[in-house]
Design an enzyme around this catalytic site. Structure first.
Site, PDB file in Angstrom:
ATOM      1  N   ARG A  68       1.002  -1.600  -7.332  1.00 43.75           N
ATOM      2  CA  ARG A  68       0.135  -2.428  -8.174  1.00 43.75           C
ATOM      3  C   ARG A  68       0.019  -1.793  -9.556  1.00 43.75           C
ATOM      4  O   ARG A  68      -0.043  -2.463 -10.563  1.00 43.75           O
ATOM      5  CB  ARG A  68      -1.243  -2.521  -7.520  1.00 43.75           C
ATOM      6  CG  ARG A  68      -2.090  -3.673  -7.995  1.00 43.75           C
ATOM      7  CD  ARG A  68      -3.193  -3.983  -7.005  1.00 43.75           C
ATOM      8  NE  ARG A  68      -3.697  -2.801  -6.349  1.00 43.75           N
ATOM      9  CZ  ARG A  68      -4.893  -2.249  -6.579  1.00 43.75           C
ATOM     10  NH1 ARG A  68      -5.703  -2.788  -7.452  1.00 43.75           N
ATOM     11  NH2 ARG A  68      -5.286  -1.182  -5.910  1.00 43.75           N
ATOM     12  N   GLY A  74       0.842  -1.206   0.000  1.00 45.54           N
ATOM     13  CA  GLY A  74       0.000   0.000   0.000  1.00 45.54           C
ATOM     14  C   GLY A  74       0.869   1.245   0.000  1.00 45.54           C
ATOM     15  O   GLY A  74       0.485   2.302   0.507  1.00 45.54           O
ATOM     16  N   LYS A  95     -11.391  -5.221  10.426  1.00 39.76           N
ATOM     17  CA  LYS A  95     -10.426  -4.643  11.368  1.00 39.76           C
ATOM     18  C   LYS A  95     -10.436  -5.400  12.698  1.00 39.76           C
ATOM     19  O   LYS A  95      -9.380  -5.674  13.266  1.00 39.76           O
ATOM     20  CB  LYS A  95     -10.705  -3.143  11.576  1.00 39.76           C
ATOM     21  CG  LYS A  95     -10.364  -2.285  10.364  1.00 39.76           C
ATOM     22  CD  LYS A  95      -8.914  -2.449   9.924  1.00 39.76           C
ATOM     23  CE  LYS A  95      -8.498  -1.607   8.759  1.00 39.76           C
ATOM     24  NZ  LYS A  95      -7.173  -1.921   8.230  1.00 39.76           N
ATOM     25  N   TYR A 149     -15.774  -3.282   6.585  1.00 38.16           N
ATOM     26  CA  TYR A 149     -14.426  -2.787   6.893  1.00 38.16           C
ATOM     27  C   TYR A 149     -14.132  -2.963   8.387  1.00 38.16           C
ATOM     28  O   TYR A 149     -13.070  -3.451   8.770  1.00 38.16           O
ATOM     29  CB  TYR A 149     -14.377  -1.309   6.489  1.00 38.16           C
ATOM     30  CG  TYR A 149     -13.099  -0.571   6.793  1.00 38.16           C
ATOM     31  CD1 TYR A 149     -11.885  -0.976   6.248  1.00 38.16           C
ATOM     32  CD2 TYR A 149     -13.123   0.576   7.590  1.00 38.16           C
ATOM     33  CE1 TYR A 149     -10.724  -0.254   6.512  1.00 38.16           C
ATOM     34  CE2 TYR A 149     -11.971   1.297   7.840  1.00 38.16           C
ATOM     35  CZ  TYR A 149     -10.770   0.876   7.296  1.00 38.16           C
ATOM     36  OH  TYR A 149      -9.630   1.593   7.551  1.00 38.16           O
ATOM     37  N   GLY A 186      -0.526   4.652  -1.360  1.00 36.94           N
ATOM     38  CA  GLY A 186      -1.804   5.140  -0.843  1.00 36.94           C
ATOM     39  C   GLY A 186      -1.581   6.355   0.048  1.00 36.94           C
ATOM     40  O   GLY A 186      -0.468   6.882   0.143  1.00 36.94           O
ATOM     41  N   ASP A 227       0.993  -8.061  -6.784  1.00 34.37           N
ATOM     42  CA  ASP A 227      -0.261  -8.099  -6.029  1.00 34.37           C
ATOM     43  C   ASP A 227       0.041  -8.530  -4.589  1.00 34.37           C
ATOM     44  O   ASP A 227       0.574  -9.612  -4.346  1.00 34.37           O
ATOM     45  CB  ASP A 227      -1.175  -9.123  -6.739  1.00 34.37           C
ATOM     46  CG  ASP A 227      -2.492  -9.302  -6.018  1.00 34.37           C
ATOM     47  OD1 ASP A 227      -2.690  -8.697  -4.947  1.00 34.37           O
ATOM     48  OD2 ASP A 227      -3.319 -10.064  -6.537  1.00 34.37           O
TER      49      ASP A 227
HETATM   50  C1  AKB Z   1     -12.460   5.384   6.595  1.00 30.92           C
HETATM   51  O1  AKB Z   1     -13.178   6.364   6.818  1.00 30.92           O
HETATM   52  O2  AKB Z   1     -12.866   4.343   6.062  1.00 30.92           O
HETATM   53  C2  AKB Z   1     -11.013   5.430   7.065  1.00 30.92           C
HETATM   54  C3  AKB Z   1     -10.874   4.997   8.493  1.00 30.92           C
HETATM   55  C4  AKB Z   1     -11.383   5.843   9.595  1.00 30.92           C
HETATM   56  O3  AKB Z   1     -10.340   3.963   8.747  1.00 30.92           O
HETATM   57  N1  AKB Z   1     -10.494   6.749   6.890  1.00 30.92           N
END
Ligand code: AKB
Length: 317
Positions: free
Chosen positions: A38, A11, A146, A142, A14, A53
């Site tokens: 990438r 990454g 995490k 997401y 990024g 990748d």
């Molecule tokens: C998001 O908003 O998805 C990210 C984070 C807070 O992890 N910036």
């Protein structure tokens, strides 16, 4: 420069990688930092780049062997809005990708940095001053990746002794790379809107207060955590990591100061729901105690920096 370190960064181009890499190069020597890309990258980038990748474990292994890697900063991953658009890919990249890295870390005895996020929290987490150990019941994919990733990190540390370290990043605001597909990213987009059109349409409500940080602080904190003695690290899931909290309306006041006549409109979309599921302020006293974390940028200093750097960047495009 001989530091005994060879650092691999996924990454790398990024938002975080673009600001972390120059600092790592300065500190540990350009020849000791290997960035994975990438896509095609900026031709002016002068560091070592490998193309491939990051979810391909055989590719990562070949790089670890070729460059005699000692540490990995594993930054590659989807963010909250991107994760809702493609939950399967979010799981694959964020969780399976991390597990590959941890397996390689176990085999090659590598130190690992991996970013968690305030997205690990959910509606059952307190909204204010979230303690280090708290309810983790996120509602976004997401966030699910995490929490899973945090538990994987702790598992590999407890079971195999992998020296993996992690921070729960708040909304990070920087200018070198374009913002990713997240929720807190409105706080970067707003500067592009202000500089290009003196206007911006915000996808969150004016009072959606969230934990935030200027990227310079985040980069310093990340390297400080990685350089701290292993005995001082008491958290192997992920450290609460905090600097400032503000709402879109509070950031707009800063932008109006820098760009008189700025026009804001609000059109909240699905990202507002994600924002509402996250806390507003974080208690990071464990990070402060264990390895001396202390932020330096307030909202006004951050806004000044972002406005100046993005103005310059757009002028040179
Ligand atoms: C998001 O908003 O998805 C990210 C984070 C807070 O992890 N910036």
């Amino acid at each position: 420069m001989h530091t005994g370190k060879k650092i691999l960064v996924t990454g790398a181009f990024g938002l975080v990688g673009s600001e972390l890499i120059p600092v790592l190069m300065e500190r540990f020597g350009k020849e000791n930092i290997i960035s994975i890309a990438r896509k095609t990258i900026d031709p002016t980038f002068t560091g070592i780049v490998e193309h491939g990748d990051v979810t391909d474990s055989a590719f990562l292994r070949s790089l670890i062997e070729k460059h005699q890697i000692t540490e990995i900063y594993h930054l590659a991953g989807l963010l909250s809005a991107g994760g809702e658009k493609d939950p399967a890919t979010a799981w694959d990249v964020n969780v399976n990708g991390l597990r590959h890295v941890l397996e390689l870390a176990r085999e090659f005895n590598l130190r690992v940095f991996w970013p968690s996020s305030i997205a690990a929290f959910g509606p059952s987490t307190p909204k204010q001053d979230v303690p280090q150990h708290t309810s983790l019941e996120p509602t976004s994919m997401y966030g699910v990746t995490k929490v899973s990733g945090e538990l994987l990190c702790q598992y590999y540390n407890h079971r195999y002794g992998v020296d993996v370290r992690s921070l729960r990043f708040p909304g990070l605001n920087g200018w070198k790379a374009a913002p990713g597909d997240g929720t807190t990213e409105y706080a970067i987009h707003i500067f592009y809107g202000a500089i290009r059109n003196n206007a911006y349409t915000c996808f969150l409500k004016p009072d959606a207060t969230l934990p935030m940080m200027y990227l310079d602080d985040a980069v310093r904190g990340t390297i400080d955590l990685m350089e701290a003695p292993a005995e001082s690290i008491t958290v192997r899931t992920s450290y609460n990591f905090s600097a400032i909290s503000f709402s879109p309306a509070e950031l707009v006041a800063q932008v109006e100061r820098l760009s008189p006549g700025f026009k804001i409109t609000y059109e909240p979309d699905f990202r507002q729901k994600i924002a509402e599921s996250w806390p507003q302020t974080i208690d990071d006293s464990v990070a402060r105690r264990d390895w001396g974390w202390k932020p330096t940028f307030g909202i006004a200093e951050m806004a000044n920096e972002l406005y100046a750097h993005i103005t310059e960047k757009l002028a040179n495009e």
